[in-house]
Scaffold this active site. Sequence first.
Site, PDB file in Angstrom:
ATOM      1  N   ARG A  53      60.387  22.292  20.813  1.00  0.00           N
ATOM      2  CA  ARG A  53      59.014  22.652  21.154  1.00  0.00           C
ATOM      3  C   ARG A  53      58.770  24.155  21.248  1.00  0.00           C
ATOM      4  O   ARG A  53      57.802  24.678  20.702  1.00  0.00           O
ATOM      5  CB  ARG A  53      58.615  22.036  22.498  1.00  0.00           C
ATOM      6  CG  ARG A  53      58.135  20.620  22.401  1.00  0.00           C
ATOM      7  CD  ARG A  53      58.459  19.901  23.678  1.00  0.00           C
ATOM      8  NE  ARG A  53      59.893  19.709  23.730  1.00  0.00           N
ATOM      9  CZ  ARG A  53      60.499  18.633  23.243  1.00  0.00           C
ATOM     10  NH1 ARG A  53      59.793  17.651  22.756  1.00  0.00           N
ATOM     11  NH2 ARG A  53      61.822  18.526  23.251  1.00  0.00           N
ATOM     12  N   THR A  54      59.648  24.834  21.976  1.00  0.00           N
ATOM     13  CA  THR A  54      59.397  26.258  22.216  1.00  0.00           C
ATOM     14  C   THR A  54      59.403  27.017  20.889  1.00  0.00           C
ATOM     15  O   THR A  54      58.480  27.781  20.580  1.00  0.00           O
ATOM     16  CB  THR A  54      60.455  26.832  23.182  1.00  0.00           C
ATOM     17  OG1 THR A  54      60.444  26.041  24.371  1.00  0.00           O
ATOM     18  CG2 THR A  54      60.142  28.278  23.538  1.00  0.00           C
ATOM     19  N   LYS A  82      80.159  37.597  12.606  1.00  0.00           N
ATOM     20  CA  LYS A  82      81.118  38.634  12.197  1.00  0.00           C
ATOM     21  C   LYS A  82      81.455  39.552  13.360  1.00  0.00           C
ATOM     22  O   LYS A  82      82.168  40.529  13.210  1.00  0.00           O
ATOM     23  CB  LYS A  82      80.521  39.488  11.061  1.00  0.00           C
ATOM     24  CG  LYS A  82      80.112  38.714   9.835  1.00  0.00           C
ATOM     25  CD  LYS A  82      79.532  39.698   8.814  1.00  0.00           C
ATOM     26  CE  LYS A  82      78.885  38.982   7.651  1.00  0.00           C
ATOM     27  NZ  LYS A  82      78.096  39.922   6.827  1.00  0.00           N
ATOM     28  N   ARG A 103      65.836  33.108  23.018  1.00  0.00           N
ATOM     29  CA  ARG A 103      66.441  32.125  23.938  1.00  0.00           C
ATOM     30  C   ARG A 103      67.953  32.279  23.870  1.00  0.00           C
ATOM     31  O   ARG A 103      68.528  32.355  22.788  1.00  0.00           O
ATOM     32  CB  ARG A 103      66.043  30.704  23.553  1.00  0.00           C
ATOM     33  CG  ARG A 103      66.844  29.666  24.312  1.00  0.00           C
ATOM     34  CD  ARG A 103      66.339  28.269  24.085  1.00  0.00           C
ATOM     35  NE  ARG A 103      65.072  28.048  24.748  1.00  0.00           N
ATOM     36  CZ  ARG A 103      64.477  26.856  24.837  1.00  0.00           C
ATOM     37  NH1 ARG A 103      65.045  25.805  24.292  1.00  0.00           N
ATOM     38  NH2 ARG A 103      63.330  26.732  25.463  1.00  0.00           N
ATOM     39  N   HIS A 131      61.893  30.822  32.296  1.00  0.00           N
ATOM     40  CA  HIS A 131      61.276  30.332  31.056  1.00  0.00           C
ATOM     41  C   HIS A 131      59.764  30.517  31.246  1.00  0.00           C
ATOM     42  O   HIS A 131      59.014  29.553  31.382  1.00  0.00           O
ATOM     43  CB  HIS A 131      61.659  28.865  30.868  1.00  0.00           C
ATOM     44  CG  HIS A 131      61.349  28.290  29.512  1.00  0.00           C
ATOM     45  ND1 HIS A 131      60.680  28.997  28.520  1.00  0.00           N
ATOM     46  CD2 HIS A 131      61.622  27.070  28.983  1.00  0.00           C
ATOM     47  CE1 HIS A 131      60.559  28.219  27.464  1.00  0.00           C
ATOM     48  NE2 HIS A 131      61.112  27.058  27.715  1.00  0.00           N
TER      49      HIS A 131
HETATM   50  C1  NCD Z   1      63.099  23.197  28.677  1.00  0.00           C
HETATM   51  C2  NCD Z   1      64.148  24.279  28.535  1.00  0.00           C
HETATM   52  O1  NCD Z   1      64.649  24.543  27.441  1.00  0.00           O
HETATM   53  O2  NCD Z   1      64.432  24.879  29.555  1.00  0.00           O
HETATM   54  N1  NCD Z   1      62.636  22.763  27.429  1.00  0.00           N
HETATM   55  C3  NCD Z   1      61.536  23.386  26.893  1.00  0.00           C
HETATM   56  O3  NCD Z   1      61.548  24.555  26.613  1.00  0.00           O
HETATM   57  N2  NCD Z   1      60.433  22.650  26.751  1.00  0.00           N
HETATM   58  C4  NCD Z   1      63.506  22.070  29.557  1.00  0.00           C
HETATM   59  C5  NCD Z   1      64.775  21.339  29.252  1.00  0.00           C
HETATM   60  O4  NCD Z   1      65.469  21.605  28.264  1.00  0.00           O
HETATM   61  O5  NCD Z   1      65.092  20.428  30.032  1.00  0.00           O
END
Ligand code: NCD
Length: 302
Positions: A53-54, A82, A103, A131
């Site tokens: 999703r993100t 590398k 991320r 997040h």
């Molecule tokens: C969350 C995350 O990655 O922290 N997912 C997201 O970004 N929608 C929650 C999760 O992974 O449980």
Amino acid sequence: MKLKNRSLISIRDLTRDEIDYVLHRAHLLEGMPREEKLRGKVLGSMFFEPSTRTMLSFDTAMKRLGGNVIGFSGTEATSIQKGESISDTVRMIESYADVIVMRHPQEGIAEEVSNVAKKPIINAGDGKNQHPTQTLVDLYAIRKTQGRIDGLTIAIVGDLRHGRAVNSLLDGLAYYDVKVLLVAPPSLQLSEEQEARVREHGLDFTMREKLEDVLDEADVLYMTRVQKERFKSIDEYERVKDHYILTADMLRDAKENLRVLHPLPRVCEITEDVDQTSHAYYFQQAAHAVAVRMALLNLLLT
Ligand code: NCD
């Protein structure tokens, strides 16, 4: 409101007014298929941890604004294999891109990178720390379903200790006049450090252990996945993974306005029969991510 060229590492990098403004702008953008405000701009996407999703909602948001996206998901095909350092990788990506979305499993890395980067960094999750854009999506969904945030009772259920979505959400909710019920078994409750932090932010919260005890009281039920990847041993994970499972039947005495949210992915904590009830809102919540991330990118880049 001056958000241009700023990084977003923690939700507390924004004031309440700034958060409300992003949500307002997202509302204006909702349902608008395209707005070519970011034509010629490039988003650099660096995902060192899995994401559906993100990553894809940032991608969609940037493209709907007329911009382009470069980047990677997993480091297999990059020079990190590398031995290239993250700071060198960021230095290169920022020479191609106008904003970086990152991320990574390591807490604090987004902040470290933002201290040396010349372009804005958006933290799309750093380990169990923060997040912030998920929190914007969550606050948007809360406001959308309840018409307000102030005055609500919000139950947050599951892995409160390891979940960055929860950690950020608590920091964000502390700006509002809400009552938060933290529902978790002792080993997944907030750590002392987390508790001290949210207390300092002025959050009104109480800790509970039984999910059944909050179901007739809550306006919002925020379910979460037990974060398997943050456990030291698989046995420890197995012991707690099925602690809370929400079924449609359990919602029979819920308030009519109760909406169930979840940052997703769900594993087993919400059974599929809940999807058919009027309380389920997690898929709509995830869909709102495009408008929210469009609003944010617009404000950071124009
Ligand atoms: C969350 C995350 O990655 O922290 N997912 C997201 O970004 N929608 C929650 C999760 O992974 O449980």
